[in-house]
Design a protein around this motif. Structure first.
Motif, PDB file in Angstrom:
ATOM      1  N   TYR A 177      91.730  17.695 -86.666  1.00 17.16           N
ATOM      2  CA  TYR A 177      90.398  17.960 -87.202  1.00 17.16           C
ATOM      3  C   TYR A 177      90.473  18.390 -88.667  1.00 17.16           C
ATOM      4  CZ  TYR A 177      86.145  20.556 -88.168  1.00 17.16           C
ATOM      5  OH  TYR A 177      85.018  21.033 -88.767  1.00 17.16           O
ATOM      6  N   ILE A 178      91.422  19.277 -88.977  1.00 13.47           N
ATOM      7  CA  ILE A 178      91.569  19.746 -90.361  1.00 13.47           C
ATOM      8  C   ILE A 178      91.925  18.579 -91.280  1.00 13.47           C
ATOM      9  CG2 ILE A 178      93.022  21.152 -91.890  1.00 13.47           C
ATOM     10  CD1 ILE A 178      93.043  23.289 -89.819  1.00 13.47           C
ATOM     11  N   LEU A 179      92.812  17.697 -90.813  1.00 18.51           N
ATOM     12  CA  LEU A 179      93.170  16.524 -91.620  1.00 18.51           C
ATOM     13  C   LEU A 179      91.945  15.647 -91.879  1.00 18.51           C
ATOM     14  CD1 LEU A 179      96.569  15.323 -90.086  1.00 18.51           C
ATOM     15  CD2 LEU A 179      96.198  16.421 -92.287  1.00 18.51           C
ATOM     16  N   MET A 180      91.168  15.365 -90.824  1.00 22.48           N
ATOM     17  CA  MET A 180      90.002  14.480 -90.958  1.00 22.48           C
ATOM     18  C   MET A 180      88.951  15.104 -91.866  1.00 22.48           C
ATOM     19  SD  MET A 180      90.646  11.833 -89.189  1.00 22.48           S
ATOM     20  CE  MET A 180      91.715  11.294 -87.872  1.00 22.48           C
ATOM     21  N   LEU A 181      88.714  16.397 -91.665  1.00 18.68           N
ATOM     22  CA  LEU A 181      87.703  17.078 -92.484  1.00 18.68           C
ATOM     23  C   LEU A 181      88.129  17.047 -93.958  1.00 18.68           C
ATOM     24  CD1 LEU A 181      85.042  18.688 -92.297  1.00 18.68           C
ATOM     25  CD2 LEU A 181      86.428  20.758 -92.292  1.00 18.68           C
ATOM     26  N   SER A 182      89.415  17.312 -94.222  1.00 16.03           N
ATOM     27  CA  SER A 182      89.908  17.255 -95.604  1.00 16.03           C
ATOM     28  C   SER A 182      89.661  15.870 -96.183  1.00 16.03           C
ATOM     29  CB  SER A 182      91.405  17.535 -95.681  1.00 16.03           C
ATOM     30  OG  SER A 182      91.707  18.713 -95.045  1.00 16.03           O
ATOM     31  N   GLY A 183      89.948  14.849 -95.380  1.00 16.42           N
ATOM     32  CA  GLY A 183      89.765  13.475 -95.837  1.00 16.42           C
ATOM     33  C   GLY A 183      88.308  13.206 -96.201  1.00 16.42           C
ATOM     34  N   MET A 184      87.416  13.657 -95.332  1.00 14.29           N
ATOM     35  CA  MET A 184      85.989  13.392 -95.591  1.00 14.29           C
ATOM     36  C   MET A 184      85.497  14.170 -96.795  1.00 14.29           C
ATOM     37  SD  MET A 184      84.307  13.054 -91.855  1.00 14.29           S
ATOM     38  CE  MET A 184      85.109  12.028 -90.624  1.00 14.29           C
ATOM     39  N   ARG A 228      75.894   2.711 -89.642  1.00 18.86           N
ATOM     40  CA  ARG A 228      76.348   1.714 -90.591  1.00 18.86           C
ATOM     41  C   ARG A 228      77.118   2.371 -91.724  1.00 18.86           C
ATOM     42  NH1 ARG A 228      74.830  -3.520 -93.015  1.00 18.86           N
ATOM     43  NH2 ARG A 228      74.862  -2.905 -95.189  1.00 18.86           N
ATOM     44  N   THR A 229      76.555   3.441 -92.266  1.00 14.92           N
ATOM     45  CA  THR A 229      77.230   4.174 -93.342  1.00 14.92           C
ATOM     46  C   THR A 229      78.607   4.635 -92.881  1.00 14.92           C
ATOM     47  OG1 THR A 229      75.077   4.981 -94.024  1.00 14.92           O
ATOM     48  CG2 THR A 229      76.984   6.059 -94.991  1.00 14.92           C
ATOM     49  N   PHE A 230      78.665   5.138 -91.632  1.00 14.13           N
ATOM     50  CA  PHE A 230      79.925   5.658 -91.133  1.00 14.13           C
ATOM     51  C   PHE A 230      80.990   4.570 -91.055  1.00 14.13           C
ATOM     52  CE2 PHE A 230      82.780   6.775 -87.591  1.00 14.13           C
ATOM     53  CZ  PHE A 230      83.362   7.873 -88.170  1.00 14.13           C
ATOM     54  N   PHE A 231      80.631   3.444 -90.424  1.00 12.61           N
ATOM     55  CA  PHE A 231      81.650   2.411 -90.206  1.00 12.61           C
ATOM     56  C   PHE A 231      81.953   1.599 -91.460  1.00 12.61           C
ATOM     57  CE2 PHE A 231      80.472   3.205 -85.755  1.00 12.61           C
ATOM     58  CZ  PHE A 231      81.739   3.449 -85.277  1.00 12.61           C
ATOM     59  N   PRO A 248      86.338   3.242 -94.125  1.00 10.36           N
ATOM     60  CA  PRO A 248      87.275   2.662 -95.107  1.00 10.36           C
ATOM     61  C   PRO A 248      87.731   3.688 -96.144  1.00 10.36           C
ATOM     62  CG  PRO A 248      85.343   1.265 -94.840  1.00 10.36           C
ATOM     63  CD  PRO A 248      85.071   2.499 -94.081  1.00 10.36           C
ATOM     64  N   LEU A 249      86.829   4.568 -96.556  1.00 13.41           N
ATOM     65  CA  LEU A 249      87.211   5.516 -97.605  1.00 13.41           C
ATOM     66  C   LEU A 249      88.186   6.566 -97.112  1.00 13.41           C
ATOM     67  CD1 LEU A 249      83.920   6.038 -99.623  1.00 13.41           C
ATOM     68  CD2 LEU A 249      85.996   4.856-100.323  1.00 13.41           C
ATOM     69  N   ILE A 250      88.114   6.913 -95.830  1.00 13.60           N
ATOM     70  CA  ILE A 250      89.094   7.892 -95.336  1.00 13.60           C
ATOM     71  C   ILE A 250      90.275   7.187 -94.667  1.00 13.60           C
ATOM     72  CG2 ILE A 250      87.419   9.767 -95.047  1.00 13.60           C
ATOM     73  CD1 ILE A 250      87.738   9.267 -91.983  1.00 13.60           C
ATOM     74  N   SER A 251      90.415   5.876 -94.850  1.00 16.95           N
ATOM     75  CA  SER A 251      91.506   5.182 -94.163  1.00 16.95           C
ATOM     76  C   SER A 251      92.904   5.725 -94.523  1.00 16.95           C
ATOM     77  CB  SER A 251      91.415   3.671 -94.352  1.00 16.95           C
ATOM     78  OG  SER A 251      91.414   3.354 -95.712  1.00 16.95           O
ATOM     79  N   VAL A 276      94.810  -0.258 -95.254  1.00 12.87           N
ATOM     80  CA  VAL A 276      94.358   1.030 -95.781  1.00 12.87           C
ATOM     81  C   VAL A 276      93.833   0.850 -97.196  1.00 12.87           C
ATOM     82  CG1 VAL A 276      95.162   3.289 -96.525  1.00 12.87           C
ATOM     83  CG2 VAL A 276      95.887   2.376 -94.338  1.00 12.87           C
ATOM     84  N   HIS A 277      92.733   1.500 -97.448  1.00 17.51           N
ATOM     85  CA  HIS A 277      92.100   1.376 -98.755  1.00 17.51           C
ATOM     86  C   HIS A 277      92.399   2.623 -99.583  1.00 17.51           C
ATOM     87  CE1 HIS A 277      88.673   0.577-101.520  1.00 17.51           C
ATOM     88  NE2 HIS A 277      88.652   1.882-101.563  1.00 17.51           N
ATOM     89  N   TYR A 278      93.207   2.457-100.629  1.00 25.71           N
ATOM     90  CA  TYR A 278      93.458   3.594-101.516  1.00 25.71           C
ATOM     91  C   TYR A 278      92.488   3.538-102.673  1.00 25.71           C
ATOM     92  CZ  TYR A 278      97.768   4.541 -99.071  1.00 25.71           C
ATOM     93  OH  TYR A 278      98.682   4.862 -98.110  1.00 25.71           O
TER      94      TYR A 278
END
Lengths: 274, 326
Positions: free
Chosen positions: B206-213, B233-236, B241-244, B323-325
């Motif tokens: 959860y901490i990793l995902m939250l940091s990513g977002m 739609r915004t999420f997918f 892609p932005l948090i990939s 993965v999208h950097y």
């Protein structure tokens, strides 16, 4: 997810359900640890204790040496945490600010250490510690973990984000590396160091296999291994087992409460953003 | 690999030494002192690295070589080398049913824990990644399992899973379902261990995902809002892609972590019933520290290392392309 576009009530209901699922095992632990033995043995299991009953905690402390376990885990975790901060910040300083031959090679070597799984080196390490007569000692629990590649990377990243001009000015003024390191780089990097500290403390507090292998005497057991004793001593008194669990959980819960913010920020800044 | 991408070496410009720009050498005014400064800097650098290198040498590099060495020998219970057997240890492992059972169990454990653990963490991170009131409390709650260790977590779940008096079976009877023999039924034991593991890993994921977002710029959301994009739609299309990079990092760490799961299995099931939860690390532990066959244990550990390495390389080669950097 762009949750702002959803109705607030929906978000809150989802969050409450999620919290309930995540918290349930912990709330159950708290609730049962306050019950009397008779209450905890009733079926169907009661969700809340009739009265708050703190005697379990005293009883647990009498039954198994909980405080010794907590003390051992604290000594080991704090020593490793401090040691890792010292070794990682020194190495990170060299990689961030010093020029020396073999830098690329050594840096790759550090990177490579993150790829070695613990299982592969566990058996020889056990034999080493045994040959050194370090079984059942603090040094056996602490020394193998005193250096960390992950910590070195994290701190190097933090150091590189500091304003370079500041140190250049200091150097021109005749300030040596040691002073730059101690009186400028370290104080300015406290958030990164705190991240490493929290991460390392929690990791070492939660260590299971190594203390299981290297400690045999009850007085040297750490929290994670000691907790198993409750299972054998008081198998039928759940209230006692869960009081013990709660006691052993408290230090790490407290640290997480204090350290969550630097942890989230540090992981964002140091480990994930390219 | 992602780590390498960002941990590239600094350009010499990062160096603090006053003689970064080489021309000093030609000034010839104080060549000796410059040489001495240079030498002192090199000495200082090695002194800074010495403590880490010493520990790595003793407890990482040396044991790695020793593992390879041990895997070619039979040992006595003290760990002393008794007889050179070449690749016999490897042959014996690859011919034993137990190896394939434990390998299969490990894969099953990964399949059960990694996707579910990540999905749960993404969902909770998405729910708390907004500016509503009380989010701090929810963020703390969802991070809480990170403080729960394998020892304490296993004890809690052992009691929750109790076959007759446990509260999970009580809930099941309330729902009108048959109670489940969580840890003693070979069909259920792995699922039970996996469920407990997902819960225990939730905090860190959860901490990793939250940091990513939190790393995604707000402007992007604002513009999608203006474009009239709905939340799903915004999420997918945008968030995922932005948090990939985060998703990728988490998947690698989770898979490696799942390969190494040991504590919960040792406490909850001891590899049973009928070896249904006997994963590779547990098997190594049994061979090396219960049966004192250090050679066989080392050989198995090296096989495990090779599998993890191959899988990680595979993840980097094929998955990272998607993965999208930024």
């Amino acid at each position: 997810m762009n949750m702002r576009l959803m109705p607030k009530s929906f978000i809150y209901i989802a969050l409450l359900l999620g919290s309930l699922a995540v918290l349930f095992p912990l709330l159950y632990t708290l609730s049962t640890s306050l019950m009397s033995e008779a209450e905890s043995a009733v079926y169907p299991p009661p969700l809340l204790p009739e009265a708050v009953n703190l005697s379990n905690f005293a009883k647990v402390i009498d039954t198994i040496p909980v405080l010794t376990f907590i003390g051992n885990s604290l000594v080991v975790s704090i020593a490793i945490m401090l040691g890792q901060i010292v070794t990682a910040s020194l190495a990170a300083y060299a990689f961030a600010f010093l020029r020396f031959p073999g830098k690329t090679l050594l840096f790759s070597l550090f990177l490579a250490t993150m790829m070695i799984p613990w299982e592969v080196i566990m058996i020889p390490n056990y034999l080493t510690v045994k040959n050194l007569n370090w079984l059942d000692t603090y040094q056996g629990l602490i020394i193998p973990f005193l250096a960390t590649a992950f910590g070195t990377f994290l701190l190097r990243q933090t150091f590189l984000q500091l304003p370079k001009e500041l140190f250049e000015a200091a150097r021109v003024d005749g300030c040596g590396h040691v002073r730059v390191f101690l009186s400028m780089v370290l104080p300015l990097s406290i958030p990164g160091i705190a991240t490493l500290g929290v991460y390392s403390f929690l990791n070492n507090w939660n260590m299971y296999l190594w203390p299981l292998l290297t400690t045999n005497r009850v007085e040297m057991r750490t929290v994670q291994i000691g907790i198993g004793m409750l299972q054998f001593e008081e198998m039928n008194s759940w209230n006692l087992i869960l009081s013990g669990v709660l006691l052993l959980l408290l230090p790490s819960l407290l640290l997480l409460a204090l350290g969550l913010k630097p942890l989230v920020r540090g992981i964002t800044a140091g480990a994930l953003k390219g | 690999m992602m780590m390498e991408k960002e941990f590239t070496l600094p350009s010499p410009g990062h160096s603090l030494s006053p003689n970064v720009n080489e021309p000093e050498v030609s000034t010839a005014a104080k060549p000796v002192s410059i040489k001495r400064t240079r030498r002192r800097e090199i000495l200082l650098a090695y002194a800074c690295l010495a403590p880490s290198l010493l520990i790595f040498g003793l407890f990482l590099f040396y044991p790695l070589l020793k593992s390879v060495y041990l895997s070619l020998f039979l040992t006595d219970p003290q760990g002393r080398v008794a007889e050179f057997v070449g690749f016999d240890n490897f042959r014996e492992i690859l011919a034993s049913d137990m190896f394939y059972t434990s390998f299969g169990n490990t894969l099953l454990f990964i399949v059960l824990t990694v996707p579910t653990g990540m999905a749960a963490a993404i969902l909770l991170a998405a729910l708390t990644h907004n500016k509503l009131k009380g989010m701090k409390i929810f963020r703390f709650i969802f991070s809480l399992p990170m403080a729960v260790s394998v020892g304490t977590g296993s004890m809690i779940w052992m009691i929750l899973y109790h076959p007759t008096l446990g509260i999970l079976n009580y809930f099941l009877t309330l729902l009108g379902t048959q109670p489940v023999q969580w840890l003693t039924d070979p069909k259920w034991a792995m699922i039970s261990v996996a469920l407990m593991t997902v819960w225990m890993n939730l905090g860190f994921n959860y901490i990793l995902m939250l940091s990513g977002m939190q790393g995604v710029s707000e402007d992007i959301y604002d513009s999608t809002k203006i474009d009239g994009s709905g939340p799903l739609r915004t999420f997918f299309r945008i968030t995922m892609p932005l948090i990939s990079p985060t998703l990728f990092f988490t998947s690698v760490v989770s898979v490696i972590g799942a390969f190494q799961a040991f504590g919960q299995i040792n406490i909850l099931t001891k590899g049973g019933p009928m070896n249904s939860t006997n994963v590779m690390v547990f098997n190594i532990y049994q061979d090396a520290f219960v049966n004192f066959r250090f050679g066989i244990g080392s050989a198995q550990a090296l096989i495990l290392f090779a599998i993890i390495l191959l899988l990680t390389v595979f993840q980097f080669k094929f998955v990272e392309k998607k993965v999208h950097y930024q």
